[in-house]
Design an enzyme around this catalytic site. Sequence first.
Site, PDB file in Angstrom:
ATOM      1  N   ARG A 165       0.956  -1.170  -0.043  1.00  6.62           N
ATOM      2  CA  ARG A 165       0.045  -0.030  -0.190  1.00  6.62           C
ATOM      3  C   ARG A 165       0.898   1.124  -0.008  1.00  6.62           C
ATOM      4  NH1 ARG A 165      -4.928   1.349   4.082  1.00  6.62           N
ATOM      5  NH2 ARG A 165      -3.223   0.933   5.697  1.00  6.62           N
ATOM      6  N   ASP A 449      -4.621   3.372  13.957  1.00  6.23           N
ATOM      7  CA  ASP A 449      -3.797   3.851  12.999  1.00  6.23           C
ATOM      8  C   ASP A 449      -3.950   5.520  12.667  1.00  6.23           C
ATOM      9  OD1 ASP A 449      -5.998   3.768  11.318  1.00  6.23           O
ATOM     10  OD2 ASP A 449      -5.061   2.135   9.785  1.00  6.23           O
TER      11      ASP A 449
END
Length: 532
Positions: A165, A449
């Site tokens: 990613r 996160d």
Amino acid sequence: MGAPAGVEITGPMNDRYDEILTEDALALIADLHRRFEPRRQELLAARRRRQEEISAGADLDFLPETKAIREDPNWRVAPPAPGIVDRRVEITGPTDRKMTINALNSGAKVWLADFEDANTPLWENMIEGQLNLRDALDRTIDFTTPEGKRYALKDDAELATIVVRPRGWHLDEKHILVDGQRTSGGIVDFALYFFHCARRQLAKGKGPYFYLPKMQSHLEARLWNDIFVRAQESLGIERGTIRATVLIETIPAAFEMEEILYELREHSAGLNAGRWDYLFSIIKTHRTRGRRFLLPERNAVTMTAPFMRAYTELLVKTCHKRGAHAIGGMAAFIPNRRDPEVNRVALAKVRDDKARESADGFDGSWVAHPDLVPVAMEVFDGVLGDRPNQIDRQRDDVEVTAADLLDVSSAEGGITEAGLRNNINVALQYLAAWLGGSGAVAIHNLMEDAATAEISRSQIWQWLHNDVTLDDGTRVTADLVERLIGEELAAIRAATSLDADLLDRATALFKEVALADDYAEFLTLPAYERMP
């Protein structure tokens, strides 16, 4: 180390960095930058214009100009590629050396090697992460803790498939300049991995695969597709070798799922329900639109809320209609081997989450910890059996309207002082860790996160600017938030060993993105400028 004309490295060249920042790899970055940076900037400007329209009262809707794509029954994405045909369990995490080994060994089918929300874009993290991926593919990676515990890879046949990613379109890489300009963080992450690892993956019978974050339109997907075509041409790799899964984690993208698949169809590996960023996007996009778009405190919003059900069911229907994987989101609960009760609750909640997703037709889902792989695998095994996926399961029963996706007020739950305190507490701890170099942080038995920190500060901003009162009648004001910040900061200092300077810096950053009159589009933008 040589560098192509016009390319400047402003970050330190630490040990082995020259193995990644080679002249040819930098030449690929420079070529992609010169060709595509103007379009990236145009698309970022288009985001701002669209936001202005929504803030002025316009509602999102399915695009009339792409109706023919949605109604054409004949097109499909490319068939699933080797190594990502069966994706029933995927593990996510940053690309540090220990996580790389643990994720690949975890028993999951796929590892989302994250340079984005579970990572902090410190220069060292970005380049050493690329080294770790290459070393893993070369089987030269190992890791030994200060206590002497050694980590090493299992046999190739047991390793998860790497899917990288890169950073989103909004983030720059300030340490690599081309013609005096900062480069796109996403292009840098993509290009370095593709240059060094594409052929390594092909030699293992797999390929260069990616997760694409934070997109807001099919035109942004078209940009990625054009970059893929150019990169494959540059390296002499067959067109269509790259495959990418798009995270549908912004509310504008939810209205363009089919168009996004269409733009990437020769390179598409499906869509993912990025639930936490999706909630952040709903708050951010409608932050000035009053109570119609006011969510309860973040822990009260579940995947069973009607507007979230509409989002996930539409995603499954869209993917399977076009022959693509539909991948579920991450349950934030994490196990604790030292606390049996926390462990029991976490496993039960993850089991329930994955049972719902597999029953809805998802082909796989995410976990954030190796200990959660077995429970998620068991749930999906129970639905899939020997089949690699359930793409053939059409969801013709699903009908989702624009009103369904925008029915935010249907979410049940209140706004309490405890919820306000939790937003402050989590954001302060997370930002301190982020500024210190860690992007995935366990806080209160949840894996946090950047997405969950974004929800925390965005909710507070929204509550402040929409005259919200708590369930006890107290109005949310800047003075109240300032007071609670002081109290939560003191509690964090007393209960944790977080660095005092990092906490001070995190507090200043949090106040900037939660209390300022002007809303910061992403907290990672001012945070990145505070990094060396």
